[in-house]
Write a protein that holds these residues in place. Structure first.
Motif, PDB file in Angstrom:
ATOM      1  N   HIS A   1       2.993  10.955   3.771  1.00 18.35           N
ATOM      2  CA  HIS A   1       2.548   9.651   3.257  1.00 18.35           C
ATOM      3  C   HIS A   1       3.206   8.509   4.027  1.00 18.35           C
ATOM      4  N   TRP A   2       2.765   7.295   3.737  1.00  9.86           N
ATOM      5  CA  TRP A   2       3.454   6.089   4.217  1.00  9.86           C
ATOM      6  C   TRP A   2       3.357   5.024   3.133  1.00  9.86           C
ATOM      7  N   HIS A   3       4.207   4.000   3.227  1.00 12.24           N
ATOM      8  CA  HIS A   3       4.117   2.833   2.331  1.00 12.24           C
ATOM      9  C   HIS A   3       4.497   1.576   3.089  1.00 12.24           C
TER      10      HIS A   3
ATOM     11  N   LEU B   1      -7.858  -0.716   5.968  1.00 12.21           N
ATOM     12  CA  LEU B   1      -7.555  -0.961   4.550  1.00 12.21           C
ATOM     13  C   LEU B   1      -8.345  -2.161   4.051  1.00 12.21           C
ATOM     14  N   PRO B   2      -8.747  -2.135   2.764  1.00 11.88           N
ATOM     15  CA  PRO B   2      -9.525  -3.265   2.232  1.00 11.88           C
ATOM     16  C   PRO B   2      -8.748  -4.570   2.363  1.00 11.88           C
ATOM     17  N   LYS B   3      -9.431  -5.640   2.729  1.00 17.65           N
ATOM     18  CA  LYS B   3      -8.787  -6.952   2.824  1.00 17.65           C
ATOM     19  C   LYS B   3      -8.866  -7.626   1.460  1.00 17.65           C
TER      20      LYS B   3
ATOM     21  N   LYS C   1      -6.141  10.907   1.730  1.00 17.50           N
ATOM     22  CA  LYS C   1      -6.591  10.225   0.514  1.00 17.50           C
ATOM     23  C   LYS C   1      -6.697   8.733   0.773  1.00 17.50           C
ATOM     24  N   PRO C   2      -7.499   8.020  -0.051  1.00 19.79           N
ATOM     25  CA  PRO C   2      -7.555   6.565   0.120  1.00 19.79           C
ATOM     26  C   PRO C   2      -6.213   5.921  -0.232  1.00 19.79           C
ATOM     27  N   ALA C   3      -5.917   4.775   0.391  1.00 23.02           N
ATOM     28  CA  ALA C   3      -4.671   4.055   0.094  1.00 23.02           C
ATOM     29  C   ALA C   3      -4.724   3.480  -1.321  1.00 23.02           C
TER      30      ALA C   3
ATOM     31  N   TRP D   1       0.824  -1.210   0.000  1.00 22.46           N
ATOM     32  CA  TRP D   1       0.000   0.000   0.000  1.00 22.46           C
ATOM     33  C   TRP D   1       0.856   1.257   0.000  1.00 22.46           C
ATOM     34  N   TYR D   2       0.292   2.305  -0.650  1.00 24.58           N
ATOM     35  CA  TYR D   2       0.831   3.666  -0.546  1.00 24.58           C
ATOM     36  C   TYR D   2      -0.338   4.559  -0.194  1.00 24.58           C
ATOM     37  N   GLN D   3      -0.129   5.419   0.772  1.00 22.28           N
ATOM     38  CA  GLN D   3      -1.221   6.325   1.146  1.00 22.28           C
ATOM     39  C   GLN D   3      -0.702   7.721   1.417  1.00 22.28           C
TER      40      GLN D   3
END
Ligand code: MN
Length: 273
Positions: free
Chosen positions: A232-234, A270-272, A213-215, A207-209
Protein backbone atom coordinates in the motif's frame (compact mmCIF):
# COMPACT_ATOMS: atom_id res chain seq x y z
CA UNK A 1 -0.57 55.71 23.78
CA UNK A 2 2.86 56.43 22.45
CA UNK A 3 4.96 53.99 20.51
CA UNK A 4 7.34 53.33 23.39
CA UNK A 5 4.54 52.03 25.53
CA UNK A 6 3.34 49.81 22.73
CA UNK A 7 6.81 48.50 22.02
CA UNK A 8 7.29 47.34 25.59
CA UNK A 9 3.76 46.04 25.72
CA UNK A 10 4.30 43.61 22.90
CA UNK A 11 7.62 42.23 23.95
CA UNK A 12 5.86 41.25 27.18
CA UNK A 13 2.63 40.20 25.50
CA UNK A 14 4.14 37.72 23.08
CA UNK A 15 6.28 36.22 25.84
CA UNK A 16 3.06 35.04 27.40
CA UNK A 17 1.37 33.68 24.27
CA UNK A 18 2.08 30.03 24.96
CA UNK A 19 1.60 30.13 28.70
CA UNK A 20 -1.87 31.74 28.55
CA UNK A 21 -1.07 33.41 31.87
CA UNK A 22 -2.22 36.75 33.07
CA UNK A 23 -0.24 39.34 31.13
CA UNK A 24 2.06 41.35 33.39
CA UNK A 25 2.46 44.84 31.99
CA UNK A 26 4.62 47.66 33.36
CA UNK A 27 5.06 49.85 30.27
CA UNK A 28 2.37 52.34 31.31
CA UNK A 29 3.97 52.93 34.70
CA UNK A 30 7.46 52.93 33.17
CA UNK A 31 6.59 55.62 30.63
CA UNK A 32 3.75 57.63 32.18
CA UNK A 33 3.67 56.66 35.85
CA UNK A 34 4.77 60.14 36.95
CA UNK A 35 2.93 62.21 34.37
CA UNK A 36 -0.36 60.30 34.15
CA UNK A 37 -0.51 57.68 36.90
CA UNK A 38 -4.17 56.80 36.30
CA UNK A 39 -3.64 56.32 32.57
CA UNK A 40 -0.59 54.15 33.34
CA UNK A 41 -2.62 52.06 35.76
CA UNK A 42 -5.49 51.63 33.28
CA UNK A 43 -3.03 50.66 30.53
CA UNK A 44 -1.12 48.11 32.60
CA UNK A 45 -3.76 46.70 34.90
CA UNK A 46 -7.00 47.01 32.94
CA UNK A 47 -6.29 47.02 29.17
CA UNK A 48 -3.52 44.42 29.39
CA UNK A 49 -3.96 42.94 32.86
CA UNK A 50 -7.67 42.31 32.45
CA UNK A 51 -8.82 42.66 28.84
CA UNK A 52 -5.95 41.24 26.73
CA UNK A 53 -5.40 38.59 29.43
CA UNK A 54 -8.88 37.08 29.08
CA UNK A 55 -7.57 34.49 26.60
CA UNK A 56 -10.04 31.91 27.86
CA UNK A 57 -12.77 34.15 26.41
CA UNK A 58 -11.00 35.28 23.22
CA UNK A 59 -7.54 34.24 22.05
CA UNK A 60 -4.64 36.60 21.35
CA UNK A 61 -4.89 36.00 17.60
CA UNK A 62 -8.49 37.20 17.51
CA UNK A 63 -7.67 40.12 19.81
CA UNK A 64 -4.88 41.12 17.42
CA UNK A 65 -7.34 40.95 14.52
CA UNK A 66 -9.83 43.21 16.30
CA UNK A 67 -7.08 45.65 17.31
CA UNK A 68 -5.54 46.06 13.85
CA UNK A 69 -9.00 46.39 12.29
CA UNK A 70 -9.81 49.18 14.78
CA UNK A 71 -6.54 51.03 14.17
CA UNK A 72 -6.74 50.82 10.36
CA UNK A 73 -10.39 51.88 10.41
CA UNK A 74 -9.40 55.03 12.31
CA UNK A 75 -6.60 55.72 9.87
CA UNK A 76 -3.95 55.11 12.56
CA UNK A 77 -1.13 53.85 10.40
CA UNK A 78 1.84 55.02 12.46
CA UNK A 79 4.27 53.00 14.60
CA UNK A 80 1.49 51.75 16.83
CA UNK A 81 0.00 49.86 13.88
CA UNK A 82 3.44 48.40 13.04
CA UNK A 83 3.77 47.05 16.57
CA UNK A 84 0.25 45.61 16.45
CA UNK A 85 0.97 44.01 13.06
CA UNK A 86 4.15 42.45 14.48
CA UNK A 87 2.15 41.21 17.41
CA UNK A 88 -0.54 39.82 15.07
CA UNK A 89 2.15 37.88 13.20
CA UNK A 90 3.52 36.47 16.47
CA UNK A 91 -0.03 35.56 17.45
CA UNK A 92 -0.38 33.42 14.30
CA UNK A 93 -1.82 35.59 11.53
CA UNK A 94 -0.15 34.55 8.26
CA UNK A 95 0.93 36.63 5.27
CA UNK A 96 -1.97 35.32 3.18
CA UNK A 97 -4.43 36.11 5.96
CA UNK A 98 -3.23 39.69 6.60
CA UNK A 99 -3.50 40.40 2.85
CA UNK A 100 -7.09 39.13 2.94
CA UNK A 101 -7.90 41.00 6.17
CA UNK A 102 -6.67 44.38 4.89
CA UNK A 103 -8.41 43.89 1.52
CA UNK A 104 -11.64 43.25 3.42
CA UNK A 105 -11.14 46.27 5.70
CA UNK A 106 -10.53 48.43 2.60
CA UNK A 107 -14.16 48.08 1.51
CA UNK A 108 -15.56 49.06 4.92
CA UNK A 109 -13.01 51.58 6.20
CA UNK A 110 -11.71 53.16 3.01
CA UNK A 111 -9.33 52.36 0.18
CA UNK A 112 -6.52 54.79 1.15
CA UNK A 113 -6.44 53.35 4.67
CA UNK A 114 -5.95 49.87 3.22
CA UNK A 115 -3.14 51.15 0.99
CA UNK A 116 -1.40 52.74 3.99
CA UNK A 117 -1.78 49.55 6.03
CA UNK A 118 -0.48 47.35 3.19
CA UNK A 119 2.69 49.44 2.97
CA UNK A 120 3.41 48.56 6.61
CA UNK A 121 2.18 44.94 6.54
CA UNK A 122 4.36 44.14 3.51
CA UNK A 123 7.46 44.80 5.59
CA UNK A 124 6.27 42.96 8.68
CA UNK A 125 5.60 39.76 6.68
CA UNK A 126 8.46 40.37 4.20
CA UNK A 127 10.55 37.33 5.08
CA UNK A 128 7.68 34.81 5.00
CA UNK A 129 7.64 32.76 1.82
CA UNK A 130 4.33 31.50 0.47
CA UNK A 131 5.27 27.87 1.26
CA UNK A 132 6.11 28.56 4.90
CA UNK A 133 2.92 30.54 5.14
CA UNK A 134 0.84 27.57 3.97
CA UNK A 135 2.63 25.29 6.43
CA UNK A 136 1.97 27.72 9.30
CA UNK A 137 -1.70 27.94 8.32
CA UNK A 138 -1.93 24.13 8.22
CA UNK A 139 -0.34 23.87 11.67
CA UNK A 140 -3.06 26.08 13.08
CA UNK A 141 -5.87 23.76 11.98
CA UNK A 142 -4.17 20.79 13.66
CA UNK A 143 -3.80 19.95 17.35
CA UNK A 144 -0.67 17.81 16.83
CA UNK A 145 2.70 19.32 15.86
CA UNK A 146 4.01 19.12 12.29
CA UNK A 147 7.41 18.30 13.73
CA UNK A 148 10.66 18.17 11.81
CA UNK A 149 11.48 17.39 8.16
CA UNK A 150 11.27 13.62 7.76
CA UNK A 151 14.85 13.28 6.54
CA UNK A 152 15.40 9.71 7.77
CA UNK A 153 12.70 8.38 5.41
CA UNK A 154 12.95 11.03 2.67
CA UNK A 155 14.21 8.47 0.16
CA UNK A 156 10.95 6.55 0.50
CA UNK A 157 8.78 9.62 -0.17
CA UNK A 158 7.92 11.72 -3.23
CA UNK A 159 7.81 15.37 -2.04
CA UNK A 160 8.40 16.78 1.44
CA UNK A 161 7.05 15.17 4.60
CA UNK A 162 7.40 15.96 8.30
CA UNK A 163 7.46 13.73 11.36
CA UNK A 164 6.45 14.38 14.96
CA UNK A 165 6.70 11.64 17.63
CA UNK A 166 3.43 11.66 19.60
CA UNK A 167 3.87 8.58 21.80
CA UNK A 168 6.89 6.40 22.47
CA UNK A 169 5.35 4.47 25.39
CA UNK A 170 2.93 1.51 25.16
CA UNK A 171 1.92 2.27 21.56
CA UNK A 172 4.27 3.96 19.10
CA UNK A 173 2.36 6.86 17.49
CA UNK A 174 3.74 9.45 15.09
CA UNK A 175 2.09 12.37 13.35
CA UNK A 176 3.10 12.42 9.68
CA UNK A 177 2.48 15.59 7.65
CA UNK A 178 2.61 15.61 3.84
CA UNK A 179 2.82 18.74 1.68
CA UNK A 180 0.36 18.80 -1.26
CA UNK A 181 1.20 16.01 -3.73
CA UNK A 182 3.56 14.25 -1.30
CA UNK A 183 3.13 10.50 -0.77
CA UNK A 184 5.21 7.58 0.42
CA UNK A 185 6.40 4.73 -1.80
CA UNK A 186 4.51 1.49 -2.06
CA UNK A 187 5.46 -0.47 1.04
CA UNK A 188 4.57 -3.45 3.23
CA UNK A 189 4.50 -3.70 7.03
CA UNK A 190 5.64 -7.25 7.59
CA UNK A 191 5.08 -9.48 10.65
CA UNK A 192 4.96 -13.19 11.32
CA UNK A 193 2.10 -12.57 13.76
CA UNK A 194 -0.01 -9.41 14.43
CA UNK A 195 1.64 -6.26 13.17
CA UNK A 196 0.43 -3.89 10.48
CA UNK A 197 -0.39 -0.21 10.83
CA UNK A 198 -3.33 1.98 11.73
CA UNK A 199 -3.81 5.53 10.38
CA UNK A 200 -6.13 8.24 11.66
CA UNK A 201 -6.60 11.37 9.54
CA UNK A 202 -5.85 14.52 11.55
CA UNK A 203 -6.04 17.48 9.15
CA UNK A 204 -6.36 18.19 5.45
CA UNK A 205 -7.19 15.58 2.79
CA UNK A 206 -5.21 12.55 1.72
CA UNK A 207 -5.28 9.07 0.21
CA UNK A 208 -4.70 5.45 1.19
CA UNK A 209 -4.43 2.81 -1.48
CA UNK A 210 -3.93 -0.95 -1.37
CA UNK A 211 -2.49 -2.60 -4.45
CA UNK A 212 -5.21 -3.58 -6.95
CA UNK A 213 -7.91 -1.54 -5.15
CA UNK A 214 -9.27 1.98 -5.62
CA UNK A 215 -7.73 4.69 -3.41
CA UNK A 216 -9.66 5.63 -0.24
CA UNK A 217 -9.94 9.28 0.76
CA UNK A 218 -8.69 10.14 4.28
CA UNK A 219 -10.26 13.13 6.04
CA UNK A 220 -9.87 14.24 9.69
CA UNK A 221 -11.22 11.36 11.79
CA UNK A 222 -10.99 8.69 9.05
CA UNK A 223 -9.58 5.45 10.48
CA UNK A 224 -7.59 3.11 8.21
CA UNK A 225 -6.59 -0.42 9.24
CA UNK A 226 -3.64 -1.82 7.31
CA UNK A 227 -3.03 -5.53 7.90
CA UNK A 228 0.51 -6.86 7.89
CA UNK A 229 1.65 -8.08 4.50
CA UNK A 230 -0.54 -5.74 2.40
CA UNK A 231 1.23 -3.61 -0.22
CA UNK A 232 0.00 0.00 0.00
CA UNK A 233 0.87 3.70 0.07
CA UNK A 234 -0.51 6.80 1.81
CA UNK A 235 -0.11 10.53 1.28
CA UNK A 236 -1.64 13.93 0.56
CA UNK A 237 -4.11 14.93 -2.13
CA UNK A 238 -2.56 16.98 -4.94
CA UNK A 239 -4.19 20.21 -3.75
CA UNK A 240 -4.13 19.81 0.05
CA UNK A 241 -1.73 19.55 2.96
CA UNK A 242 -2.45 16.37 4.89
CA UNK A 243 -1.55 14.79 8.22
CA UNK A 244 -2.33 11.42 9.76
CA UNK A 245 -1.39 9.71 12.98
CA UNK A 246 0.43 6.45 12.29
CA UNK A 247 0.09 3.69 14.92
CA UNK A 248 2.53 0.80 14.92
CA UNK A 249 0.54 -2.31 15.69
CA UNK A 250 2.45 -4.77 17.90
CA UNK A 251 3.51 -8.02 16.26
CA UNK A 252 6.24 -10.58 16.00
CA UNK A 253 9.24 -10.22 13.67
CA UNK A 254 8.01 -6.85 12.38
CA UNK A 255 9.80 -4.99 9.60
CA UNK A 256 8.99 -2.53 6.82
CA UNK A 257 9.74 -3.26 3.19
CA UNK A 258 9.96 -0.16 1.02
CA UNK A 259 9.22 -0.61 -2.68
CA UNK A 260 8.87 1.54 -5.83
CA UNK A 261 7.50 5.14 -5.77
CA UNK A 262 3.88 5.86 -6.70
CA UNK A 263 4.41 7.26 -10.22
CA UNK A 264 2.91 10.57 -11.34
CA UNK A 265 0.87 8.56 -13.86
CA UNK A 266 -0.75 6.49 -11.06
CA UNK A 267 -1.12 9.46 -8.75
CA UNK A 268 -2.67 11.73 -11.42
CA UNK A 269 -5.45 9.16 -11.96
CA UNK A 270 -6.86 9.87 -8.49
CA UNK A 271 -10.16 11.78 -8.47
CA UNK A 272 -9.68 15.55 -8.28
CA UNK A 273 -11.53 17.64 -5.72
MN1 MN B 1 2.03 2.25 5.78
Amino acid sequence: MNKFILFSVFSILTFNVMAQKKIVQTAGRDQLGEFAPKFAELNDDVLFGEVWSRTDQLGLRDRSLVTITSLISQGITDHSLVFHLQSAKKNGITRTEIAEIITHIGFYAGWPKAWAAFNLAKNVWAEDTAGEDAKAAFQREMIFPIGEPNTAYARYFTGNSYLAPISRDQVNISNVTFEPGCRNNWHIHKASKGGGQMLIGVAGRGWYQEEGKPAVEILPGTVIHIPAGVKHWHGAAADSWFAHLAFEVAGENTSNVWLEPVTDEEYDKLPKD
